[in-house]
Design an enzyme around this catalytic site. Structure first.
Site, mmCIF file in Angstrom:
data_model
loop_
_atom_site.group_PDB
_atom_site.id
_atom_site.type_symbol
_atom_site.label_atom_id
_atom_site.label_comp_id
_atom_site.label_asym_id
_atom_site.label_seq_id
_atom_site.Cartn_x
_atom_site.Cartn_y
_atom_site.Cartn_z
ATOM 1 C CD GLU A 1 -2.945 -0.972 0.049
ATOM 2 O OE1 GLU A 1 -2.515 -1.225 -1.100
ATOM 3 O OE2 GLU A 1 -4.111 -0.628 0.268
ATOM 4 C CB THR B 1 -4.980 9.549 -4.908
ATOM 5 O OG1 THR B 1 -5.212 8.381 -5.677
ATOM 6 C CG2 THR B 1 -4.910 9.185 -3.452
#
Ligand code: ADP
Length: 308
Positions: free
Chosen positions: A129, A182
């Site tokens: 991640e 994002t």
């Protein structure tokens, strides 16, 4: 055992009142992977189907996560080959990168004779991640590895809790195929929260978790409300308000943004209601002309699992 095929599940993180801490794992929506022991030491991505993602070990979340795991074992001799069969699209908001990281470390752990517990694997998958988003968050990899609903109580030290999964909970997920950057979804969030909103939010989070443990569906519905992030982020998702309203009108307990979007989830009691909600959402979305996928999925209480 030299090779293992696994189902690497999609996950819904953030879950309204549980921004950044709460997540759940989906049944039947996810990728497949084959992880094999090799006589040549090191970690390789040997095949990717279904998506245009990097094959370089240090650029693919699956590679990075397994490297982190072997490093923790001081293991320089094991060879691991990873094949990824992508079914969930990157950037959809249902944990595409988390599925690959979690699937890879879970399968490698099995092949190595389980040196780690699923909870211990979370920190290795988090390295994937870190590569995908610059932030080693656990709210997708924890439910992918542990199954069901999970709470990231703390990062320092890492304390991930598996919550209860009421039997009859279903998710309806719509993934509009638009790009929400994002950077944009981060930009719209404020770093300070007014006290009255914080109080509402932690009241709801406590209520939601209580609802999970008591299988109180009505309480889950009452608690599934986000007064902090959703009002700001939902403006980036076309028809968010209409989708949420029609889902609730058709019997969903609640609805919200999945991850940082653009997917939207609606939670229902029973598969029949979840399917009815899917049909109603489809009607709202079709006129937009935006391509979309809709999934109806039970909560996956197991997490990553072997495909036999
Ligand atoms: P989602 O919104 O579904 O959670 P992610 O945040 O997981 O999507 O982001 C995917 C990012 O991670 C993309 O930039 C993608 O290129 C990168 N990435 C690297 N390896 C993988 C992989 N194996 N699977 C998915 N995404 C990967």
């Amino acid at each position: 055992m030299k090779s293992l095929k696994v189902f690497a599940p999609a996950t819904v993180a953030n879950l309204s009142c549980g921004f950044d801490v709460l997540g759940c794992c989906l049944e039947g929506v996810g990728d497949e992977m084959r992880i094999s022991l090799s006589d040549t030491s090191g970690v390789r991505i040997t095949k990717i189907e279904g998506a245009d993602l990097p094959l370089a070990t240090n650029k693919n979340v699956a590679g990075v996560a397994v490297v982190a795991m072997l490093e923790a074992l001081n293991d320089t001799s094991t060879g691991i080959d990873i094949e990824i069969y992508k079914k969930i699209k990157a950037g959809s908001g249902i944990g595409s990168s988390a599925a690959s990281s979690a699937g890879a470390v879970w399968a490698t752990n099995q092949l190595l004779g389980k040196p780690f517990t699923p909870k211990q694997l979370v920190k290795f998958a988090m390295e994937g991640e870190r590569l995908a988003s610059g932030n080693a968050h656990a709210d997708n990899v924890a439910p992918a590895l542990l199954g069901g609903f999970t709470l990231v109580r703390s990062y320092a030290p890492l304390d991930v809790l598996k919550l209860n999964t009421p039997k009859n909970l279903y998710m309806t997920i719509i993934h509009p195929q638009i790009e929400v950057k994002t950077a944009d979804s981060r930009k719209v969030i404020k770093s300070n929260v007014p006290l009255n909103k914080a109080v509402t939010q932690w009241g709801n989070l406590g209520g939601f978790i209580t609802g999970l443990f008591t299988s109180d569906y009505e309480l889950l519905g009452r608690s599934l409300d986000d007064v902090i992030i959703e009002p700001l982020r939902s403006i980036l998702i076309p028809k968010f308000k209409e989708v949420k309203a029609i889902a609730i009108k058709n019997g969903a307990l609640g609805a919200g943004i999945s991850g940082s979007g653009p997917s939207i989830f609606a939670m229902s009691k029973g598969k029949e209601t979840a399917s009815k909600v899917a049909k109603a959402i489809e009607k709202v979305y079709t006129p937009t002309g935006i391509t979309f996928d809709i999934h109806v999925a039970a909560i996956n209480a197991k997490g990553v699992s072997e495909i036999i």
